[in-house]
Structure formats: C-alpha cells, structure tokens
Design a protein around this motif. Sequence first.
Motif, short mmCIF file in Angstrom:
data_model
loop_
_atom_site.label_atom_id
_atom_site.label_comp_id
_atom_site.label_asym_id
_atom_site.label_seq_id
_atom_site.Cartn_x
_atom_site.Cartn_y
_atom_site.Cartn_z
N GLU A 24 0.71 -1.07 0.01
CA GLU A 24 0.07 -0.09 -0.05
C GLU A 24 0.97 1.42 -0.10
OE1 GLU A 24 -2.28 -0.51 3.36
OE2 GLU A 24 -3.82 -1.97 2.43
N ILE A 25 1.96 1.19 0.89
CA ILE A 25 2.81 2.51 0.78
C ILE A 25 3.63 2.51 -0.42
CG2 ILE A 25 4.99 3.23 1.75
CD1 ILE A 25 4.13 2.01 4.54
N GLU A 26 4.04 1.46 -1.16
CA GLU A 26 4.74 1.45 -2.38
C GLU A 26 3.92 1.88 -3.58
OE1 GLU A 26 6.85 -2.32 -2.56
OE2 GLU A 26 8.24 -1.46 -0.94
N SER A 27 2.73 1.56 -3.51
CA SER A 27 1.76 1.85 -4.33
C SER A 27 1.36 3.44 -4.39
CB SER A 27 0.41 0.92 -4.45
OG SER A 27 -0.25 1.17 -3.45
N GLY A 28 1.39 4.04 -3.11
CA GLY A 28 0.71 5.40 -2.91
C GLY A 28 -0.60 5.33 -2.39
N THR A 29 -1.25 4.19 -2.11
CA THR A 29 -2.23 4.26 -1.34
C THR A 29 -2.23 4.60 -0.10
OG1 THR A 29 -2.89 1.95 -2.56
CG2 THR A 29 -4.27 2.68 -0.61
N ARG A 30 -1.24 4.39 0.87
CA ARG A 30 -0.73 5.03 2.02
C ARG A 30 0.07 6.16 1.67
NH1 ARG A 30 -3.42 2.62 6.22
NH2 ARG A 30 -4.12 0.62 5.77
N ARG A 31 -0.05 7.40 1.60
CA ARG A 31 0.73 8.63 1.69
C ARG A 31 1.67 8.92 2.65
NH1 ARG A 31 0.58 9.70 -3.16
NH2 ARG A 31 -0.87 10.47 -4.29
N PRO A 32 2.97 9.45 2.50
CA PRO A 32 3.62 10.10 3.36
C PRO A 32 2.99 10.93 4.51
CG PRO A 32 4.90 10.02 1.56
CD PRO A 32 3.26 9.66 0.99
N ALA A 34 0.65 9.88 6.50
CA ALA A 34 -0.81 9.19 6.60
C ALA A 34 -0.51 8.30 7.98
CB ALA A 34 -1.14 8.52 5.51
N ASP A 78 8.12 9.94 4.99
CA ASP A 78 8.18 10.59 3.72
C ASP A 78 9.65 10.13 3.25
OD1 ASP A 78 8.69 11.94 1.54
OD2 ASP A 78 7.80 13.98 2.48
#
Length: 128
Positions: A24-32, A34, A78
């Motif tokens: 999720e982090i790598e795909s951008g689903t979870r943003r810095p 968050a 981030d």
Amino acid sequence: MGDQVAQQDDRRPSRRIAAAIRKEIESGTRRPGAPLPSYRELSQQHGVSKSTAQTAVQILADEGLVIIRPASGAYVRDPVAAPATDQDVRAELAGILERLHRARKDLDDTEQAVTALLERLPPASATE
C-alpha cells in the motif's frame, strides 16, 4: 535453502501484514505522513493478536517505511523528507527500550514457570 526460509517468513502473520502495508505504501495508497491503523485495528482486520500487529508495524519501521511515535501511532515515513529528527530518534529509542523491558519480563516469567515445573518433578535417579 534460502528460498525456503523466505517462504517460511512469508507465512508468518506479521510478515504477511507488513507485506500488505508495504504494498500500500509503495503503490501510493498510503501517503507519507498518513497514520497506519492502530494495533487493535490491524489485529481485528487481519485476525491476529495485537502483538503480531505490533511486530508487523515494527518490521516496517525497521525498513524505514514508517515512523512509530509512542502514544501517537505509526505514520508512513516520507522517503524524501529530511533525516530523522532528535524527537524521532528519541521516540524510536523509547519504543526499543519498551520492547526490551517486555522481552525481559517475558524471559523472567518463562524462567519462573520452568523453575516451578522443574521443582515439581521427582529428583533424577542414578539409573537415568
């Protein structure tokens, strides 16, 4: 042999949860910045104990993907942000110290349980 170890790690619930959040982090689903779900929420979502959820988040913190702030939660780090601040380092060290205290207590409790069980056994005979 190395592939076998990797496959076994993938089967551990904490590793599976960490892999799902990492994706999720790598795909951008979870943003810095968050917040991650609480340990309780993660444990309920994945049907595991809170300690397993905590281990999953710690894996991500060890990889530098999240920052754990005691009494606040875990947040997506981030990757282009400035290096960790003193406050971040202090919070991470406090978390490590807390885990060490828990581990020490667990070891003490285990030692007491083993000692009590050994005391219940009859003395070893000379023929054994």
